[in-house]
Motif scaffolding. Structure first.
Motif, PDB file in Angstrom:
ATOM      1  N   ARG A 154      39.584   6.063  -3.912  1.00 25.56           N
ATOM      2  CA  ARG A 154      39.172   7.188  -3.051  1.00 25.56           C
ATOM      3  C   ARG A 154      39.531   8.527  -3.681  1.00 25.56           C
ATOM      4  NH1 ARG A 154      41.048   4.269   2.538  1.00 25.56           N
ATOM      5  NH2 ARG A 154      39.090   3.173   2.942  1.00 25.56           N
ATOM      6  N   GLY A 155      40.689   8.580  -4.335  1.00 29.51           N
ATOM      7  CA  GLY A 155      41.065   9.800  -5.028  1.00 29.51           C
ATOM      8  C   GLY A 155      40.106  10.120  -6.165  1.00 29.51           C
ATOM      9  N   LEU A 156      39.727   9.089  -6.923  1.00 33.41           N
ATOM     10  CA  LEU A 156      38.762   9.283  -8.015  1.00 33.41           C
ATOM     11  C   LEU A 156      37.394   9.684  -7.488  1.00 33.41           C
ATOM     12  CD1 LEU A 156      39.244   6.555 -10.783  1.00 33.41           C
ATOM     13  CD2 LEU A 156      39.290   9.038 -11.037  1.00 33.41           C
ATOM     14  N   GLU A 157      36.977   9.074  -6.383  1.00 35.96           N
ATOM     15  CA  GLU A 157      35.686   9.429  -5.796  1.00 35.96           C
ATOM     16  C   GLU A 157      35.679  10.906  -5.401  1.00 35.96           C
ATOM     17  OE1 GLU A 157      32.659   7.487  -2.555  1.00 35.96           O
ATOM     18  OE2 GLU A 157      34.693   7.939  -1.867  1.00 35.96           O
ATOM     19  N   TYR A 158      36.800  11.375  -4.879  1.00 38.68           N
ATOM     20  CA  TYR A 158      36.913  12.787  -4.517  1.00 38.68           C
ATOM     21  C   TYR A 158      36.790  13.674  -5.756  1.00 38.68           C
ATOM     22  CZ  TYR A 158      39.188  17.193  -3.305  1.00 38.68           C
ATOM     23  OH  TYR A 158      39.474  18.521  -3.158  1.00 38.68           O
ATOM     24  N   LEU A 159      37.467  13.300  -6.831  1.00 41.02           N
ATOM     25  CA  LEU A 159      37.396  14.099  -8.062  1.00 41.02           C
ATOM     26  C   LEU A 159      35.990  14.116  -8.639  1.00 41.02           C
ATOM     27  CD1 LEU A 159      40.677  12.974  -9.895  1.00 41.02           C
ATOM     28  CD2 LEU A 159      40.286  15.105  -8.651  1.00 41.02           C
ATOM     29  N   HIS A 160      35.307  12.982  -8.548  1.00 45.68           N
ATOM     30  CA  HIS A 160      33.973  12.867  -9.141  1.00 45.68           C
ATOM     31  C   HIS A 160      32.875  13.450  -8.263  1.00 45.68           C
ATOM     32  CE1 HIS A 160      35.219   9.247 -11.899  1.00 45.68           C
ATOM     33  NE2 HIS A 160      35.856  10.357 -12.187  1.00 45.68           N
ATOM     34  N   LYS A 161      33.065  13.395  -6.941  1.00 42.23           N
ATOM     35  CA  LYS A 161      31.975  13.785  -6.043  1.00 42.23           C
ATOM     36  C   LYS A 161      32.370  14.761  -4.947  1.00 42.23           C
ATOM     37  CE  LYS A 161      29.019  10.692  -4.752  1.00 42.23           C
ATOM     38  NZ  LYS A 161      28.421   9.508  -4.107  1.00 42.23           N
ATOM     39  N   GLY A 162      33.653  14.855  -4.608  1.00 46.10           N
ATOM     40  CA  GLY A 162      34.066  15.626  -3.438  1.00 46.10           C
ATOM     41  C   GLY A 162      34.394  17.076  -3.700  1.00 46.10           C
ATOM     42  N   PRO A 309      29.839   0.228 -12.591  1.00 45.14           N
ATOM     43  CA  PRO A 309      29.487   0.898 -11.336  1.00 45.14           C
ATOM     44  C   PRO A 309      30.124   2.281 -11.269  1.00 45.14           C
ATOM     45  CG  PRO A 309      31.243  -0.682 -10.968  1.00 45.14           C
ATOM     46  CD  PRO A 309      30.833  -0.839 -12.414  1.00 45.14           C
ATOM     47  N   ALA A 310      29.519   3.178 -10.498  1.00 40.54           N
ATOM     48  CA  ALA A 310      30.171   4.450 -10.196  1.00 40.54           C
ATOM     49  C   ALA A 310      31.344   4.151  -9.268  1.00 40.54           C
ATOM     50  CB  ALA A 310      29.181   5.406  -9.536  1.00 40.54           C
ATOM     51  N   ILE A 311      32.284   5.082  -9.149  1.00 40.07           N
ATOM     52  CA  ILE A 311      33.485   4.812  -8.365  1.00 40.07           C
ATOM     53  C   ILE A 311      33.166   4.605  -6.886  1.00 40.07           C
ATOM     54  CG2 ILE A 311      34.105   7.212  -7.874  1.00 40.07           C
ATOM     55  CD1 ILE A 311      36.516   4.338  -8.907  1.00 40.07           C
ATOM     56  N   SER A 312      32.100   5.242  -6.385  1.00 36.89           N
ATOM     57  CA  SER A 312      31.704   5.022  -4.981  1.00 36.89           C
ATOM     58  C   SER A 312      31.239   3.584  -4.771  1.00 36.89           C
ATOM     59  CB  SER A 312      30.605   6.009  -4.576  1.00 36.89           C
ATOM     60  OG  SER A 312      29.525   5.960  -5.490  1.00 36.89           O
ATOM     61  N   LYS A 313      30.561   3.018  -5.770  1.00 38.02           N
ATOM     62  CA  LYS A 313      30.138   1.625  -5.705  1.00 38.02           C
ATOM     63  C   LYS A 313      31.353   0.706  -5.813  1.00 38.02           C
ATOM     64  CE  LYS A 313      27.275  -1.880  -5.704  1.00 38.02           C
ATOM     65  NZ  LYS A 313      26.559  -2.259  -4.468  1.00 38.02           N
ATOM     66  N   VAL A 314      32.340   1.098  -6.607  1.00 32.40           N
ATOM     67  CA  VAL A 314      33.579   0.326  -6.728  1.00 32.40           C
ATOM     68  C   VAL A 314      34.248   0.207  -5.359  1.00 32.40           C
ATOM     69  CG1 VAL A 314      35.931   0.387  -7.658  1.00 32.40           C
ATOM     70  CG2 VAL A 314      33.996   0.888  -9.153  1.00 32.40           C
TER      71      VAL A 314
END
Length: 348
Positions: A154-162, A309-314
């Motif tokens: 979730r932290g990585l998803e935030y960095l990549h997309k949030g 996969p992208a981190i959101s898919k992970v």
């Protein structure tokens, strides 16, 4: 004959100049700027050392309001200030439960320091390096490791997309995952981070950056593909496999020559639907949880970025049932005989 005497002007340190230009440009930073004398007071003259790395040392401190902090003292003149600038520029843009909070910084002459919130349970690396005594000493079972894996994703998803700008970390590993009093994970150490536009699908970097064993193939050789947010996914996958495998990503039998690279071992077990039989697995629920984390980890360490996969898919995969997950292709570089990358704490 008139003699003319010229006094030499003291040259300004170009590293300090570069940092000051950056700080002036980003004058609206939300973090507090400390003088070096304040840093000494906060850390009680650096009495309580928490750890040390290639960047410098970390000390425990306490602010005037009673909050405990971790103060990272960077090595003097180690580089051109890029690591300091990366850290302040990237982390000051973030606000997320799974990203460590930067409370302040110091740039006082050649002295540079970063002041973070204190994380009482230390790093994930210290926990998984306890020779699998996680449950006995830290009340950590596979359910808790799964909770940590979800939080980091979730932290990585935030960095990549949030964020308004995409932040690529480039050094995801257990050492850089800190745990609070409830074992909630927070991503730390943004010294190698790269800030780029959210629209950018590929990133231009000079040379390899990261830690041996966690670096995606395309980062050290562009023949494998372009560098992108998928490079962080690879590092995340290696970290997940290390979490479920124990101290190292190898399994050694009675004969030292029988050492097996863990990603190979677990892939063969999952593909043939054998029981994993790892230490500390208590029941069928643990078996399913570990199998799911292993499948996701193996997807993340695929050699070619396009297959990962992208981190959101992970996250989606981690939160689904293990029965719904497909077994990925066997990662080409997973064999120790062909792979130049193995898990270690050696930083490039």
């Amino acid at each position: 004959m008139v003699k003319i005497y010229c006094t030499r002007r003291k040259k300004k340190n170009p590293t300090n100049q570069r940092i000051e230009v950056f700080l002036k440009k980003h004058g609206a930073l939300q973090t507090k700027r400390y003088g070096y004398s304040e840093i000494k007071r906060v850390t009680n003259c650096f009495r309580n050392k928490l750890g040390q790395g290639g960047f410098g040392s970390v000390y425990k401190g306490i602010l005037q309001d009673g909050r405990y902090v971790a103060v990272k003292i960077l090595n003097e003149l180690k580089d051109d200030g890029e690591e300091f600038i990366n850290e302040v520029a990237s982390i000051s843009r973030t606000s997320h439960i799974n990203i460590v909070t930067l409370l302040g910084f110091c740039c006082d002459g050649s002295k540079r320091a970063l002041v973070y919130e204190f994380m009482c349970n230390g790093s994930l690396e210290k926990l998984i390096c306890q020779e699998n005594d996680l449950i006995t000493h830290h009340q950590l079972d596979y359910q808790m490791l799964y909770h940590i894996a979800i939080g980091v994703a979730r932290g990585l998803e935030y960095l990549h997309k949030g964020c308004n700008t995409r932040i690529l970390h480039f050094d995801i590993k257990p050492h850089n995952i800190l745990l609070d009093e409830n074992f909630n994970p927070k991503i730390s150490d943004f010294g190698l981070a790269k800030i780029c536009s959210r629209k950018e699908s590929m990133v231009s970097i000079f040379g390899a950056r990261g830690t041996a064993g966690y670096i995606a193939p395309e980062v050290f050789s562009r023949n494998f593909g372009v560098v992108s947010h998928k490079s962080d996914v690879y590092s995340y996958g290696m970290m997940i496999l290390e979490m479920i495998g124990g101290k190292k990503n190898t399994i050694t039998g009675l004969d030292p020559s029988s050492e097996i690279y863990f990603p190979d071992w677990i892939y063969n077990r999952i593909e043939s639907k054998q029981e994993l039989g790892l230490q500390n697995m208590r029941n069928i629920s643990d078996e399913k949880l570990v199998r799911k984390m292993a499948i996701v980890g193996l997807w993340c360490i695929q050699t070619h970025p396009s297959v990962r996969p992208a981190i959101s898919k992970v996250l989606e995969m981690l939160e689904s049932k293990v029965e719904l997950l497909q077994i990925p292709p066997k990662p080409v570089l997973s064999s120790p005989s062909t792979s130049p990358i193995h898990l270690s704490s050696e930083t490039l």
